[in-house]
Design an enzyme around this catalytic site. Structure first.
Site, mmCIF file in Angstrom:
data_model
loop_
_atom_site.group_PDB
_atom_site.id
_atom_site.type_symbol
_atom_site.label_atom_id
_atom_site.label_comp_id
_atom_site.label_asym_id
_atom_site.label_seq_id
_atom_site.Cartn_x
_atom_site.Cartn_y
_atom_site.Cartn_z
ATOM 1 C CG PHE A 128 -11.867 31.576 38.605
ATOM 2 C CD1 PHE A 128 -10.143 31.919 38.293
ATOM 3 C CD2 PHE A 128 -12.451 32.792 39.484
ATOM 4 C CE1 PHE A 128 -9.790 32.761 38.858
ATOM 5 C CE2 PHE A 128 -11.611 33.477 40.158
ATOM 6 C CZ PHE A 128 -10.409 33.971 39.823
ATOM 7 N N GLY A 129 -11.872 27.381 40.531
ATOM 8 C CA GLY A 129 -12.036 27.088 41.445
ATOM 9 C C GLY A 129 -10.710 27.296 43.048
ATOM 10 N NE ARG A 130 -11.919 24.331 48.595
ATOM 11 C CZ ARG A 130 -12.627 23.780 48.345
ATOM 12 N NH1 ARG A 130 -12.307 22.157 47.493
ATOM 13 N NH2 ARG A 130 -13.372 23.730 49.580
ATOM 14 C CB ILE A 131 -6.411 25.495 42.807
ATOM 15 C CG1 ILE A 131 -6.327 24.332 43.705
ATOM 16 C CG2 ILE A 131 -4.741 25.108 42.159
ATOM 17 C CD1 ILE A 131 -6.169 22.729 43.341
ATOM 18 N NE ARG A 145 -18.302 22.828 34.848
ATOM 19 C CZ ARG A 145 -18.213 21.271 35.227
ATOM 20 N NH1 ARG A 145 -19.068 19.948 34.718
ATOM 21 N NH2 ARG A 145 -18.626 21.652 36.112
ATOM 22 C CB THR A 187 -0.271 22.174 38.329
ATOM 23 O OG1 THR A 187 -1.602 23.225 38.489
ATOM 24 C CG2 THR A 187 1.047 23.114 38.120
ATOM 25 N NE ARG A 219 -5.362 14.137 39.208
ATOM 26 C CZ ARG A 219 -5.234 14.062 40.410
ATOM 27 N NH1 ARG A 219 -3.908 15.254 39.994
ATOM 28 N NH2 ARG A 219 -5.735 13.708 41.543
ATOM 29 C CD GLU A 232 0.897 11.776 36.796
ATOM 30 O OE1 GLU A 232 0.237 13.253 36.842
ATOM 31 O OE2 GLU A 232 1.022 11.257 37.536
ATOM 32 C CG HIS A 251 1.342 13.760 40.391
ATOM 33 N ND1 HIS A 251 0.272 13.502 40.023
ATOM 34 C CD2 HIS A 251 0.603 15.473 40.963
ATOM 35 C CE1 HIS A 251 -1.466 14.247 40.543
ATOM 36 N NE2 HIS A 251 -1.021 15.123 41.179
ATOM 37 N N GLY A 283 2.851 18.702 42.570
ATOM 38 C CA GLY A 283 1.796 20.092 43.145
ATOM 39 C C GLY A 283 1.423 19.808 44.826
HETATM 40 C C1 DGY Z 1 -4.927 15.143 43.980
HETATM 41 O O1 DGY Z 1 -5.174 15.557 45.558
HETATM 42 O O2 DGY Z 1 -5.568 15.454 43.224
HETATM 43 C C2 DGY Z 1 -3.273 15.535 43.802
HETATM 44 O O3 DGY Z 1 -2.997 15.647 42.872
HETATM 45 C C3 DGY Z 1 -2.325 14.634 44.717
HETATM 46 O O4 DGY Z 1 -2.515 13.834 44.648
#
Ligand code: DGY
Length: 323
Positions: A156-159, A180, A240, A242, A271, A289, A291
């Site tokens: 639950f960070g920014r994204i 965490r 989205t 890793r 990847e 990838h 995002g």
């Molecule tokens: C990030 O910024 O980590 C994105 O996955 C693209 O690199």
């Protein structure tokens, strides 16, 4: 005084390349392929700053060189698990990243994957383009309703927060999350979300599980066979974050056995290799990838790198220093 020598490992948005060339003795590598370990080692010997991306691997072995000329790695991206940060620190190399500016676009891609896999968007488009659509009928390509369902967010960070906001306020979803460290209930409520104590508790409630935690050793295969089995039957997994957060072989097995209903993936363990087994699966949405892939965001990411290395070479602390 001579200007710092900077190597940009890929083509970047034109405005950012221009800013770099203006301020530094900049080499723009003309290829859009990942640098080999030998090329990276050579660059560390010859440049004051190296500006890599997620697909350039910088393992401990490349830092074993002596001497290293590079003083700063200005990573283009927020995730930096492709860099052995401890090995860089050992050699006195500073590492920076680009947080904040890709929050919205990455949360948007997670939403796109969730909607596409639930409503069978990829499958429908493929059918239509192949000329196989026979016309509207009540039982054609029936998907899963999103509104009112429960989404479980891991990290639950920014994204994670931006994604929660979209799910709750945009799509009327219940939001539960695992993080965490504790997040105050007042803050969680701002995103229409409720913190649960374990990953398992989230998996038990969620119709959609979306991953927003960092990659790297601490979260490697966080989603494994037992945790896939702990998801609700009929649930979907969205990644989205890793690729290494998910045990890809276990995911393939769970999809084949219908332990889970589907997955929406923007990232992969190796990847750009995507496992052959995933490609024919109609219940999986696969993106390359994407995002942060908008003009605005990629330019903002690049400008953050410019700010970080400018601060460093002017003797200030780079704003986005991670090591
Ligand atoms: C990030 O910024 O980590 C994105 O996955 C693209 O690199």
């Amino acid at each position: 005084m001579s200007r710092p020598r900077v190597l940009v490992t890929r083509r970047w948005p034109a405005a950012v390349e221009a800013a770099l060339c203006d301020r530094f003795d900049t080499t723009l590598r003309p290829h859009n392929t990942a640098m080999t370990v030998d090329e990276i080692a050579e660059a560390l010997r010859n440049y004051d700053a190296l500006l890599p991306t997620v697909s350039d691997r910088l393992p401990a072995s490349v830092f074993a060189l002596t001497p290293i000329r590079t003083k700063i790695l200005g990573n283009f991206g927020v995730g930096f698990n492709h860099i052995d940060v401890a090995a860089a620190m050992d050699k006195g190399v500073v590492v920076t990243n680009t947080p904040g500016v890709l929050t919205d676009c990455t949360a948007d891609i997670a939403m796109l994957l969730l909607l596409t896999v639930a409503r069978r968007g990829g499958e429908g488009e493929r059918q239509l383009r192949a000329g196989e659509w026979k016309g509207w009928c009540p039982t054609h390509m029936i998907g899963t309703k999103v509104t009112g369902k429960t989404v479980g967010i891991i990290g639950f960070g920014r994204i994670g927060k931006a994604f929660a906001q979209r799910c709750h306020f945009g799509f009327g979803m219940n939001v539960v999350f695992y993080n965490r460290s504790p997040v105050g209930s007042e803050e969680a409520e701002r995103y229409g979300a409720r913190q649960l104590p374990t990953v398992e508790a989230v998996l038990a409630e969620a119709d959609f599980v979306s991953l927003h935690c960092p990659g790297g050793a601490e979260n490697r295969h966080l989603i494994n066979a037992p945790r896939l089995a702990a998801m609700k039957p009929g649930a979907f997994l969205i990644n989205t974050a890793r690729g290494d957060v998910v045990d890809e072989s276990a995911l393939i097995a769970a999809l084949e056995s219908r332990t889970i209903r589907g997955a929406g993936l923007d990232v992969y363990e190796a990847e750009p290799q995507v496992p052959d087994a995933l490609r024919p699966m109609e219940n999986v949405v696969l993106l390359p990838h994407l995002g942060s892939a908008t003009e605005e965001t990629r330019t903002a990411m690049g400008m953050k790198v410019v700010d970080n290395i400018t601060a460093f070479f002017e003797g200030r602390d780079p704003p986005d220093r991670v090591a």
